[in-house]
Scaffold this active site. Structure first.
Site, PDB file in Angstrom:
ATOM      1  N   GLU A   1       0.834  -1.203   0.000  1.00 30.26           N
ATOM      2  CA  GLU A   1       0.000   0.000   0.000  1.00 30.26           C
ATOM      3  C   GLU A   1       0.867   1.250   0.000  1.00 30.26           C
ATOM      4  OE1 GLU A   1      -4.243   0.273   1.724  1.00 30.26           O
ATOM      5  OE2 GLU A   1      -2.978   1.131   3.288  1.00 30.26           O
TER       6      GLU A   1
ATOM      7  N   HIS B   1       6.134 -27.201   2.832  1.00 36.09           N
ATOM      8  CA  HIS B   1       5.276 -28.256   2.292  1.00 36.09           C
ATOM      9  C   HIS B   1       4.171 -27.677   1.406  1.00 36.09           C
ATOM     10  CE1 HIS B   1       7.176 -31.232   4.960  1.00 36.09           C
ATOM     11  NE2 HIS B   1       7.248 -30.215   5.808  1.00 36.09           N
TER      12      HIS B   1
ATOM     13  N   LYS C   1     -13.994   1.263  -3.747  1.00 33.81           N
ATOM     14  CA  LYS C   1     -14.941   1.500  -2.649  1.00 33.81           C
ATOM     15  C   LYS C   1     -16.100   2.379  -3.113  1.00 33.81           C
ATOM     16  CE  LYS C   1     -12.051   3.119   0.463  1.00 33.81           C
ATOM     17  NZ  LYS C   1     -11.523   3.578   1.769  1.00 33.81           N
TER      18      LYS C   1
END
Length: 502
Positions: A331, A362, A471
């Site tokens: 950001e 893994h 947004k």
């Protein structure tokens, strides 16, 4: 030469065929010379793919871009957030280093708010409340969540703190289903108190608690916070516009941290960060870990062409650190124009990601060992672990060392399927122990490394306009999802809305 970039490209070309084992063989004191100790933190850059000559060119790059002066300007309270016309004073939340009137005023204001915060904690200590629900998102959530999870084993607080960030109602329901509203308090954290996720989750929490008696808020807009949820003003703690969300855990945004780990531990966290601040501000560039870490990131991105960066936390208590750093770094540095509005002339932030060891061995380590991309990484571990399972800790650190070595050095084989090409550079970071002081210093180091990178690239690390458009569009689309008549221009969105409405 273009501010030192051209010289560095020549060094990158010179080192193209050189392996990390070659560098270790050519510089026999490299393991010691490329290591730094800063308080409880140990850093080793010996497996990065540069030599002392290239490293000196990187420091010249920092001098050409006046990184030292940039630190001075930030600590003194100059408006280094140029796009929003704001000072950047998260460092003043934890210490008074510059002595300027702006920084001293910020430090004094922060100390007074902490006193209020501790008084609220004392009141809750005297109540029957056992659980706290912290509602926030992004910088209002990731930092506190990381610290609470990391320091839970040495907590001095008596409260269990639960975090809710996602607007998905399942997240809130999962939390509420396991708690008793009569023994629960809530904290709503939002800088503007206009964040959709926090407002929606806050309304659910308000109704579940039966009102605002045990509801608290943290905001740079305290009047709106108090009005929106009928919270008494004494239960609203302020923050300021000179503190960015992803740099705010040191402020009243750390209210849930102090509740979880205790006021003394919170002060130790601040002290650890303040100690690293003093180091970053005063230590010369060539010895400065924050500068070296930031320059190494620039080297790997711009001169080695690495498009991703991994963080491996070899301590389960730091499992949330990769997600926290992902926000802090991406950001802050995910910008395509410079501070003056002109396009950047080189790549900026790579994709940051990672996980916790040994689990990651893994899952995605196969791709690191035998895939086609070079992935630089930070490996973070602890020297001392206070749990009783010493054999486990030995095994954990053995795996940490083994993975770093194999990723860098590789291994040849007559069987092409068993060749490990190596060549993955890494930095090793070891904490003496996972204490509040060490964690505070570690986070502060990453904050300052990010700032160094932003100065080199000429971008603003303290705005985040890229999050706004999505947004805004979501707010426009919300009525359409509820069946209201709304003009939707995008044909794909329009078609999917029909399906979502059933």
């Amino acid at each position: 030469m273009h501010n030192g970039f051209d010289a560095l490209q020549l060094h990158a070309n010179r080192l193209r065929g050189v392996t990390i084992p070659d560098l270790l063989a050519a510089e026999l004191k490299r393991p010691e010379q490329y290591a730094r100790q800063v308080g409880p933190l140990y850093f080793n850059f010996a497996r990065q793919k540069y030599d002392c000559v290239a490293l000196e060119a990187l420091f010249a790059l920092a001098r050409n871009h006046n990184v030292a002066g940039a630190f001075q300007r930030m600590f003194c309270g100059e408006q280094v957030n140029v796009t929003e016309g704001r000072a950047v004073l998260h460092t003043a939340l934890r210490g008074d280093l510059s002595g300027t009137s702006v920084a001293v005023a910020a430090y004094t204001a922060a100390a007074k708010v902490r006193e209020r915060m501790y008084a609220l904690i004392a009141g809750l200590d005297a109540s029957e409340v056992t659980d706290i629900i912290s509602v926030g998102i992004g910088g209002s959530d990731l930092g506190p969540r990381l610290v609470v999870d990391a320091l839970r084993p040495i907590s001095q607080g008596r409260f269990r703190v639960h975090f809710v960030s996602n607007v998905d109602g399942a997240a809130m329901r999962r939390t509420l289903d396991m708690l008793d509203p009569s023994r629960t308090a809530g904290i709503l954290i939002s800088k503007t108190f206009g964040t959709q996720e926090t407002l929606l989750n806050g309304r659910i929490l308000y109704d579940w608690l039966g009102g605002s008696e045990r509801l608290y808020a943290v905001s740079a807009n305290p009047e709106r916070a108090a009005h929106a949820f009928d919270i008494v003003p004494t239960q609203v703690l302020p923050i300021w516009d000179w503190v960015g969300g992803r740099y705010s855990l040191w402020s009243a945004v750390g209210f849930p941290i102090a509740l979880a780990i205790g006021s003394q531990r919170f002060e130790e966290l601040l002290a650890g960060a303040a100690e690293f601040d003093a180091y970053a501000l005063r230590v010369p560039l060539e010895e400065n870990v924050a500068v070296l870490h930031g320059l190494t990131a620039v080297w790997n991105r711009n001169f080695l062409g690495c498009a991703t960066y991994a963080v491996m936390a070899y301590d389960q208590r730091l499992a949330l650190l990769p997600a926290y750093l992902q926000q802090l770094v991406m950001e802050s540095l995910g910008k395509r124009v410079k501070c003056d509005g002109t396009p950047v002339d080189r790549d900026t932030v790579p994709v940051w990601w990672g996980g916790v060891g040994t689990d990651v061995q893994h899952s995605f380590f196969q791709a690191l060992h035998q895939g086609t991309n070079i992935v630089p990484a930070d490996f973070i571990g602890t020297i001392r672990n206070d749990d009783p399972y010493t054999e486990n800790h030995f095994a954990l650190n053995a795996n940490l060392l083994a993975q770093i070595e194999v990723l860098a050095n590789g291994q040849l084989s007559d069987d092409p399927h068993r060749v490990y090409p190596g060549g993955n550079p890494s930095t090793l970071i070891l904490l003496d122990a996972l204490t509040p002081q060490a964690l505070g210093g570690l986070i502060a180091m990453y904050e300052h490394s990010v700032y160094v990178q932003s100065v080199i690239w000429g971008i603003n690390a303290f705005d985040q306009f890229g999050v706004e458009l999505g947004k805004h569009l979501a707010v426009q689309l919300l009525p359409a999802l509820k069946g209201e008549s709304v003009e939707v221009v995008d044909p794909v969105t329009r078609a999917v809305l029909v399906r979502l409405r059933g």
